[in-house]
Design a protein around this motif. Sequence first.
Motif, PDB file in Angstrom:
ATOM      1  N   ARG A  19       0.820  -1.208   0.000  1.00  0.00           N
ATOM      2  CA  ARG A  19       0.000   0.000   0.000  1.00  0.00           C
ATOM      3  C   ARG A  19       0.858   1.264   0.000  1.00  0.00           C
ATOM      4  NH1 ARG A  19      -4.190  -0.581   4.838  1.00  0.00           N
ATOM      5  NH2 ARG A  19      -5.118   1.258   3.838  1.00  0.00           N
ATOM      6  N   ALA A  20       1.997   1.195   0.666  1.00  0.00           N
ATOM      7  CA  ALA A  20       2.840   2.389   0.791  1.00  0.00           C
ATOM      8  C   ALA A  20       3.613   2.697  -0.477  1.00  0.00           C
ATOM      9  CB  ALA A  20       3.812   2.220   1.959  1.00  0.00           C
ATOM     10  N   ALA A  29      -0.414   9.999  -8.194  1.00  0.00           N
ATOM     11  CA  ALA A  29      -0.183   9.725  -6.778  1.00  0.00           C
ATOM     12  C   ALA A  29       0.923  10.623  -6.212  1.00  0.00           C
ATOM     13  CB  ALA A  29       0.185   8.256  -6.572  1.00  0.00           C
ATOM     14  N   ARG A  30       1.969  10.850  -7.003  1.00  0.00           N
ATOM     15  CA  ARG A  30       3.124  11.592  -6.478  1.00  0.00           C
ATOM     16  C   ARG A  30       2.850  13.090  -6.395  1.00  0.00           C
ATOM     17  NH1 ARG A  30       7.735  14.068  -8.127  1.00  0.00           N
ATOM     18  NH2 ARG A  30       7.232  13.879 -10.338  1.00  0.00           N
ATOM     19  N   ARG A  31       2.219  13.659  -7.412  1.00  0.00           N
ATOM     20  CA  ARG A  31       1.922  15.093  -7.402  1.00  0.00           C
ATOM     21  C   ARG A  31       0.544  15.305  -6.777  1.00  0.00           C
ATOM     22  NH1 ARG A  31       5.229  18.411 -10.404  1.00  0.00           N
ATOM     23  NH2 ARG A  31       3.555  19.943 -10.445  1.00  0.00           N
ATOM     24  N   TRP A  32       0.455  14.961  -5.521  1.00  0.00           N
ATOM     25  CA  TRP A  32      -0.798  14.974  -4.779  1.00  0.00           C
ATOM     26  C   TRP A  32      -0.643  15.916  -3.596  1.00  0.00           C
ATOM     27  CZ3 TRP A  32      -5.419  11.874  -4.788  1.00  0.00           C
ATOM     28  CH2 TRP A  32      -6.159  11.910  -3.605  1.00  0.00           C
ATOM     29  N   LEU A  33      -1.649  16.732  -3.361  1.00  0.00           N
ATOM     30  CA  LEU A  33      -1.679  17.595  -2.179  1.00  0.00           C
ATOM     31  C   LEU A  33      -3.101  17.635  -1.673  1.00  0.00           C
ATOM     32  CD1 LEU A  33      -0.414  19.672  -0.213  1.00  0.00           C
ATOM     33  CD2 LEU A  33      -0.917  21.440  -1.903  1.00  0.00           C
ATOM     34  N   GLU A  34      -3.289  17.279  -0.421  1.00  0.00           N
ATOM     35  CA  GLU A  34      -4.629  17.253   0.162  1.00  0.00           C
ATOM     36  C   GLU A  34      -4.521  17.545   1.655  1.00  0.00           C
ATOM     37  OE1 GLU A  34      -7.853  17.802   0.615  1.00  0.00           O
ATOM     38  OE2 GLU A  34      -8.106  16.581  -1.204  1.00  0.00           O
ATOM     39  N   ARG A  40      -6.109   8.752   0.782  1.00  0.00           N
ATOM     40  CA  ARG A  40      -5.095   9.280  -0.122  1.00  0.00           C
ATOM     41  C   ARG A  40      -4.095   8.173  -0.425  1.00  0.00           C
ATOM     42  NH1 ARG A  40      -4.475  14.164   2.754  1.00  0.00           N
ATOM     43  NH2 ARG A  40      -6.319  13.523   3.879  1.00  0.00           N
ATOM     44  N   PRO A  41      -3.221   8.356  -1.410  1.00  0.00           N
ATOM     45  CA  PRO A  41      -2.238   7.313  -1.708  1.00  0.00           C
ATOM     46  C   PRO A  41      -1.364   7.004  -0.497  1.00  0.00           C
ATOM     47  CG  PRO A  41      -2.314   8.943  -3.471  1.00  0.00           C
ATOM     48  CD  PRO A  41      -3.134   9.495  -2.350  1.00  0.00           C
ATOM     49  N   GLY A  42      -1.098   5.704  -0.288  1.00  0.00           N
ATOM     50  CA  GLY A  42      -0.242   5.297   0.808  1.00  0.00           C
ATOM     51  C   GLY A  42      -0.954   4.403   1.801  1.00  0.00           C
ATOM     52  N   VAL A  43      -0.374   4.307   2.987  1.00  0.00           N
ATOM     53  CA  VAL A  43      -0.920   3.487   4.059  1.00  0.00           C
ATOM     54  C   VAL A  43      -1.088   4.365   5.294  1.00  0.00           C
ATOM     55  CG1 VAL A  43       1.396   2.714   4.780  1.00  0.00           C
ATOM     56  CG2 VAL A  43      -0.623   1.358   5.410  1.00  0.00           C
ATOM     57  N   TRP A  98      -1.125   9.482   6.489  1.00  0.00           N
ATOM     58  CA  TRP A  98      -0.748   8.440   5.540  1.00  0.00           C
ATOM     59  C   TRP A  98       0.687   8.651   5.065  1.00  0.00           C
ATOM     60  CZ3 TRP A  98      -4.935   5.462   2.865  1.00  0.00           C
ATOM     61  CH2 TRP A  98      -6.186   5.662   3.480  1.00  0.00           C
ATOM     62  N   VAL A  99       1.394   7.555   4.865  1.00  0.00           N
ATOM     63  CA  VAL A  99       2.762   7.633   4.362  1.00  0.00           C
ATOM     64  C   VAL A  99       2.830   6.894   3.032  1.00  0.00           C
ATOM     65  CG1 VAL A  99       3.467   5.597   5.723  1.00  0.00           C
ATOM     66  CG2 VAL A  99       5.197   7.193   4.861  1.00  0.00           C
ATOM     67  N   ALA A 100       3.521   7.494   2.070  1.00  0.00           N
ATOM     68  CA  ALA A 100       3.706   6.900   0.743  1.00  0.00           C
ATOM     69  C   ALA A 100       5.161   7.096   0.321  1.00  0.00           C
ATOM     70  CB  ALA A 100       2.771   7.544  -0.273  1.00  0.00           C
TER      71      ALA A 100
END
Length: 307
Positions: A19-20, A29-34, A40-43, A98-100
Amino acid sequence: MRAAADALLAALDEPGRRRARHAFDDEAARRWLEYRPRPRPGVPLADLDVAARKAAHRLLATALSPPAYAQAMAIVALEEVLDRAEDWRRGRHSGDYWVAVFGDPAADDRWGWRIEGHHLSVSMTVVDDQVSSAPLFFGANPATVRHAGRPVSRPLGVEEDLARELLDALGPSGRAAAIVADEAPADIISATRPTAPGRLDPLGVPRDRLTPTGRALLDQLVALYLDRLPPELAAREAGRLDGGELHFAWAGPTRPGQRHYYRIQADDLLIEYDNTTDDGNHAHTVLRRPASDFGADVLAAHHATAH
Protein backbone atom coordinates in the motif's frame (compact mmCIF):
# COMPACT_ATOMS: atom_id res chain seq x y z
CA MET A 1 16.46 10.59 4.40
CA ARG A 2 17.28 7.58 2.21
CA ALA A 3 18.20 5.49 5.27
CA ALA A 4 14.99 6.48 7.06
CA ALA A 5 12.86 5.58 4.04
CA ASP A 6 14.60 2.21 3.76
CA ALA A 7 14.00 1.60 7.47
CA LEU A 8 10.32 2.43 7.09
CA LEU A 9 9.83 0.01 4.21
CA ALA A 10 11.66 -2.70 6.14
CA ALA A 11 9.43 -2.11 9.19
CA LEU A 12 6.19 -2.54 7.20
CA ASP A 13 4.54 -5.91 6.79
CA GLU A 14 3.98 -7.07 3.21
CA PRO A 15 0.41 -5.72 2.89
CA GLY A 16 1.50 -2.37 4.32
CA ARG A 17 4.50 -2.25 1.99
CA ARG A 18 2.28 -2.85 -1.03
CA ARG A 19 0.00 0.00 0.00
CA ALA A 20 2.84 2.39 0.79
CA ARG A 21 4.91 1.89 -2.35
CA HIS A 22 4.13 3.58 -5.64
CA ALA A 23 6.05 3.96 -8.87
CA PHE A 24 7.90 7.25 -9.08
CA ASP A 25 6.30 7.83 -12.49
CA ASP A 26 2.79 7.55 -11.01
CA GLU A 27 2.25 11.28 -11.38
CA ALA A 28 -1.32 11.25 -10.07
CA ALA A 29 -0.18 9.73 -6.78
CA ARG A 30 3.12 11.59 -6.48
CA ARG A 31 1.92 15.09 -7.40
CA TRP A 32 -0.80 14.97 -4.78
CA LEU A 33 -1.68 17.60 -2.18
CA GLU A 34 -4.63 17.25 0.16
CA TYR A 35 -5.29 18.81 3.57
CA ARG A 36 -8.79 17.52 4.16
CA PRO A 37 -9.57 14.26 6.01
CA ARG A 38 -10.05 11.69 3.27
CA PRO A 39 -8.26 8.63 1.84
CA ARG A 40 -5.10 9.28 -0.12
CA PRO A 41 -2.24 7.31 -1.71
CA GLY A 42 -0.24 5.30 0.81
CA VAL A 43 -0.92 3.49 4.06
CA PRO A 44 -2.41 5.16 7.17
CA LEU A 45 -0.39 5.25 10.37
CA ALA A 46 -3.40 3.80 12.18
CA ASP A 47 -2.80 0.50 10.35
CA LEU A 48 0.87 0.26 11.37
CA ASP A 49 2.39 -1.42 14.38
CA VAL A 50 4.45 0.59 16.85
CA ALA A 51 7.80 -0.05 15.11
CA ALA A 52 6.51 0.95 11.67
CA ARG A 53 4.75 4.00 13.04
CA LYS A 54 7.95 5.12 14.77
CA ALA A 55 9.85 4.59 11.50
CA ALA A 56 7.34 6.87 9.74
CA HIS A 57 7.90 9.57 12.37
CA ARG A 58 11.66 9.25 11.96
CA LEU A 59 11.28 9.72 8.22
CA LEU A 60 9.15 12.83 8.80
CA ALA A 61 11.80 14.19 11.15
CA THR A 62 14.42 14.10 8.37
CA ALA A 63 12.40 16.76 6.49
CA LEU A 64 11.67 19.12 9.39
CA SER A 65 13.66 21.19 11.83
CA PRO A 66 13.07 20.37 15.53
CA PRO A 67 10.62 23.29 16.03
CA ALA A 68 8.70 22.38 12.87
CA TYR A 69 8.57 18.74 13.93
CA ALA A 70 7.04 19.90 17.23
CA GLN A 71 4.49 21.94 15.28
CA ALA A 72 3.66 18.90 13.16
CA MET A 73 3.11 16.71 16.23
CA ALA A 74 0.85 19.36 17.77
CA ILE A 75 -1.15 19.51 14.53
CA VAL A 76 -1.59 15.73 14.52
CA ALA A 77 -2.70 15.74 18.17
CA LEU A 78 -5.37 18.36 17.40
CA GLU A 79 -7.34 15.67 15.56
CA GLU A 80 -8.41 14.32 18.95
CA VAL A 81 -9.24 17.81 20.25
CA LEU A 82 -11.32 18.58 17.16
CA ASP A 83 -13.09 15.22 17.36
CA ARG A 84 -14.14 15.95 20.95
CA ALA A 85 -15.31 19.46 20.00
CA GLU A 86 -17.49 17.88 17.30
CA ASP A 87 -18.99 15.43 19.84
CA TRP A 88 -17.08 12.54 18.24
CA ARG A 89 -19.44 12.62 15.23
CA ARG A 90 -16.82 12.34 12.46
CA GLY A 91 -14.45 9.85 14.04
CA ARG A 92 -11.35 11.96 13.52
CA HIS A 93 -8.19 10.43 15.00
CA SER A 94 -4.49 11.11 15.17
CA GLY A 95 -3.67 7.93 13.21
CA ASP A 96 -5.40 9.26 10.10
CA TYR A 97 -2.09 10.32 8.53
CA TRP A 98 -0.75 8.44 5.54
CA VAL A 99 2.76 7.63 4.36
CA ALA A 100 3.71 6.90 0.74
CA VAL A 101 7.07 6.16 -0.89
CA PHE A 102 7.61 6.70 -4.61
CA GLY A 103 10.29 4.61 -6.30
CA ASP A 104 12.99 2.64 -4.48
CA PRO A 105 15.07 4.71 -2.06
CA ALA A 106 17.65 1.91 -1.84
CA ALA A 107 18.39 1.78 -5.55
CA ASP A 108 16.86 4.61 -7.57
CA ASP A 109 18.39 7.98 -8.41
CA ARG A 110 14.82 9.38 -8.51
CA TRP A 111 12.51 8.68 -5.59
CA GLY A 112 10.33 10.54 -3.11
CA TRP A 113 7.98 10.26 -0.18
CA ARG A 114 5.09 12.02 1.50
CA ILE A 115 3.44 12.03 4.91
CA GLU A 116 0.01 13.61 4.82
CA GLY A 117 -3.31 13.88 6.58
CA HIS A 118 -5.75 16.51 7.78
CA HIS A 119 -3.73 19.74 8.11
CA LEU A 120 -0.30 18.25 7.40
CA SER A 121 1.32 17.53 4.05
CA VAL A 122 5.09 17.07 3.71
CA SER A 123 6.35 16.05 0.24
CA MET A 124 10.01 15.39 -0.51
CA THR A 125 11.50 14.50 -3.89
CA VAL A 126 15.09 13.23 -4.10
CA VAL A 127 16.95 13.19 -7.41
CA ASP A 128 20.68 12.44 -7.61
CA ASP A 129 20.72 12.94 -3.83
CA GLN A 130 19.39 16.49 -4.19
CA VAL A 131 16.27 17.13 -2.10
CA SER A 132 13.40 19.24 -3.41
CA SER A 133 11.22 20.15 -0.45
CA ALA A 134 7.83 21.49 -1.53
CA PRO A 135 4.90 21.67 -1.13
CA LEU A 136 4.93 21.91 2.66
CA PHE A 137 1.54 22.46 4.32
CA PHE A 138 0.75 23.01 8.03
CA GLY A 139 -2.74 23.79 9.33
CA ALA A 140 -4.45 23.88 12.73
CA ASN A 141 -8.06 23.45 13.81
CA PRO A 142 -8.69 24.82 16.32
CA ALA A 143 -5.92 27.32 15.67
CA THR A 144 -6.06 28.39 19.34
CA VAL A 145 -7.36 26.60 22.42
CA ARG A 146 -7.79 28.96 25.36
CA HIS A 147 -8.23 28.61 29.08
CA ALA A 148 -9.10 31.61 31.26
CA GLY A 149 -8.39 33.87 28.30
CA ARG A 150 -4.88 32.51 27.70
CA PRO A 151 -3.76 30.18 24.90
CA VAL A 152 -2.85 26.64 25.93
CA SER A 153 -2.39 25.42 22.32
CA ARG A 154 -1.47 27.57 19.33
CA PRO A 155 0.77 25.66 16.92
CA LEU A 156 0.83 28.38 14.23
CA GLY A 157 0.79 31.39 16.53
CA VAL A 158 4.18 32.77 15.48
CA GLU A 159 3.10 32.75 11.83
CA GLU A 160 0.22 35.07 12.73
CA ASP A 161 2.00 37.24 15.30
CA LEU A 162 5.03 38.03 13.16
CA ALA A 163 2.82 38.98 10.20
CA ARG A 164 0.85 41.33 12.44
CA GLU A 165 4.10 42.91 13.66
CA LEU A 166 5.05 43.48 10.03
CA LEU A 167 1.63 44.97 9.26
CA ASP A 168 1.98 47.37 12.21
CA ALA A 169 5.47 48.38 11.09
CA LEU A 170 4.36 49.29 7.57
CA GLY A 171 2.78 52.58 8.55
CA PRO A 172 -0.30 54.04 6.82
CA SER A 173 1.11 54.20 3.29
CA GLY A 174 2.71 50.76 3.49
CA ARG A 175 -0.49 49.21 4.84
CA ALA A 176 -2.50 50.84 2.07
CA ALA A 177 -0.25 49.12 -0.48
CA ALA A 178 -0.16 45.80 1.37
CA ILE A 179 -3.90 45.39 2.06
CA VAL A 180 -5.29 44.13 -1.23
CA ALA A 181 -8.87 43.28 -0.12
CA ASP A 182 -11.22 44.15 2.73
CA GLU A 183 -12.33 40.52 3.01
CA ALA A 184 -10.12 37.45 3.20
CA PRO A 185 -10.52 34.67 0.63
CA ALA A 186 -12.28 31.51 1.76
CA ASP A 187 -9.05 29.50 1.76
CA ILE A 188 -5.47 29.60 0.55
CA ILE A 189 -5.69 30.38 -3.14
CA SER A 190 -3.26 27.70 -4.32
CA ALA A 191 -5.61 25.17 -2.68
CA THR A 192 -4.87 21.49 -3.40
CA ARG A 193 -3.84 21.97 -7.00
CA PRO A 194 -0.78 19.97 -8.08
CA THR A 195 0.57 23.12 -9.76
CA ALA A 196 0.53 26.40 -7.85
CA PRO A 197 -0.14 29.68 -9.68
CA GLY A 198 3.07 31.38 -10.69
CA ARG A 199 1.76 34.79 -9.64
CA LEU A 200 -1.18 36.00 -7.59
CA ASP A 201 -2.36 39.54 -8.24
CA PRO A 202 -2.33 42.02 -6.71
CA LEU A 203 1.17 41.50 -5.42
CA GLY A 204 0.88 43.90 -2.50
CA VAL A 205 3.79 45.95 -1.22
CA PRO A 206 7.36 45.25 -2.44
CA ARG A 207 10.12 44.78 0.10
CA ASP A 208 12.15 47.71 -1.26
CA ARG A 209 9.32 50.11 -0.30
CA LEU A 210 9.46 49.08 3.36
CA THR A 211 11.30 50.77 6.18
CA PRO A 212 14.39 49.01 7.55
CA THR A 213 12.23 47.61 10.35
CA GLY A 214 9.64 46.42 7.86
CA ARG A 215 12.27 44.75 5.68
CA ALA A 216 13.75 42.99 8.69
CA LEU A 217 10.33 41.71 9.78
CA LEU A 218 9.48 40.50 6.29
CA ASP A 219 12.81 38.67 6.14
CA GLN A 220 12.06 37.10 9.53
CA LEU A 221 8.65 35.97 8.31
CA VAL A 222 10.11 34.32 5.21
CA ALA A 223 12.80 32.68 7.35
CA LEU A 224 10.12 31.34 9.69
CA TYR A 225 8.65 29.33 6.81
CA LEU A 226 11.98 28.26 5.33
CA ASP A 227 13.19 27.21 8.77
CA ARG A 228 10.53 24.52 8.85
CA LEU A 229 13.17 22.63 6.89
CA PRO A 230 16.43 21.26 8.31
CA PRO A 231 19.22 23.86 8.33
CA GLU A 232 20.99 22.68 5.17
CA LEU A 233 17.76 22.68 3.15
CA ALA A 234 16.58 25.99 4.64
CA ALA A 235 19.92 27.62 3.81
CA ARG A 236 19.70 26.45 0.21
CA GLU A 237 16.17 27.82 -0.15
CA ALA A 238 17.22 31.13 1.40
CA GLY A 239 20.15 31.33 -1.02
CA ARG A 240 17.78 31.05 -3.97
CA LEU A 241 16.05 34.23 -2.81
CA ASP A 242 19.17 36.39 -2.49
CA GLY A 243 18.71 39.57 -4.49
CA GLY A 244 15.17 38.76 -5.57
CA GLU A 245 12.20 40.99 -4.82
CA LEU A 246 9.68 39.94 -2.21
CA HIS A 247 6.07 41.13 -2.07
CA PHE A 248 3.74 41.01 0.94
CA ALA A 249 -0.04 41.17 0.67
CA TRP A 250 -2.76 41.07 3.33
CA ALA A 251 -6.54 40.58 2.96
CA GLY A 252 -9.23 41.09 5.56
CA PRO A 253 -9.48 43.13 8.77
CA THR A 254 -6.34 43.86 10.74
CA ARG A 255 -7.83 43.30 14.19
CA PRO A 256 -7.02 39.96 15.89
CA GLY A 257 -9.86 37.46 16.03
CA GLN A 258 -11.18 38.42 12.58
CA ARG A 259 -10.87 36.37 9.42
CA HIS A 260 -7.61 37.26 7.70
CA TYR A 261 -5.12 36.13 5.06
CA TYR A 262 -1.64 37.03 3.84
CA ARG A 263 0.80 35.88 1.19
CA ILE A 264 4.43 36.40 0.28
CA GLN A 265 5.66 36.04 -3.28
CA ALA A 266 9.04 35.98 -4.96
CA ASP A 267 10.56 34.25 -7.95
CA ASP A 268 9.47 30.59 -7.59
CA LEU A 269 8.16 31.15 -4.06
CA LEU A 270 4.63 31.34 -2.73
CA ILE A 271 3.83 31.46 0.98
CA GLU A 272 0.16 31.60 1.95
CA TYR A 273 -1.53 31.86 5.34
CA ASP A 274 -5.23 32.02 6.05
CA ASN A 275 -7.37 32.00 9.14
CA THR A 276 -10.73 32.49 7.48
CA THR A 277 -13.22 30.05 8.97
CA ASP A 278 -14.70 29.46 12.43
CA ASP A 279 -14.38 33.14 13.31
CA GLY A 280 -10.66 33.20 12.68
CA ASN A 281 -9.79 30.01 14.58
CA HIS A 282 -8.87 27.60 11.78
CA ALA A 283 -5.51 28.25 10.13
CA HIS A 284 -3.84 27.03 6.94
CA THR A 285 -0.27 27.74 5.87
CA VAL A 286 1.66 26.52 2.86
CA LEU A 287 5.11 26.92 1.36
CA ARG A 288 5.14 26.28 -2.38
CA ARG A 289 7.55 26.70 -5.27
CA PRO A 290 5.28 27.15 -8.28
CA ALA A 291 7.88 26.17 -10.86
CA SER A 292 9.59 23.53 -8.73
CA ASP A 293 6.95 21.75 -6.62
CA PHE A 294 7.23 17.96 -6.42
CA GLY A 295 10.84 18.07 -7.56
CA ALA A 296 10.34 19.79 -10.92
CA ASP A 297 13.62 21.68 -10.44
CA VAL A 298 15.83 18.69 -9.59
CA LEU A 299 14.12 16.52 -12.20
CA ALA A 300 14.82 19.11 -14.91
CA ALA A 301 18.50 19.22 -13.90
CA HIS A 302 18.64 15.42 -13.91
CA HIS A 303 17.10 15.15 -17.37
CA ALA A 304 19.44 17.79 -18.75
CA THR A 305 22.47 15.91 -17.42
CA ALA A 306 21.33 12.34 -18.06
CA HIS A 307 19.81 12.86 -21.49
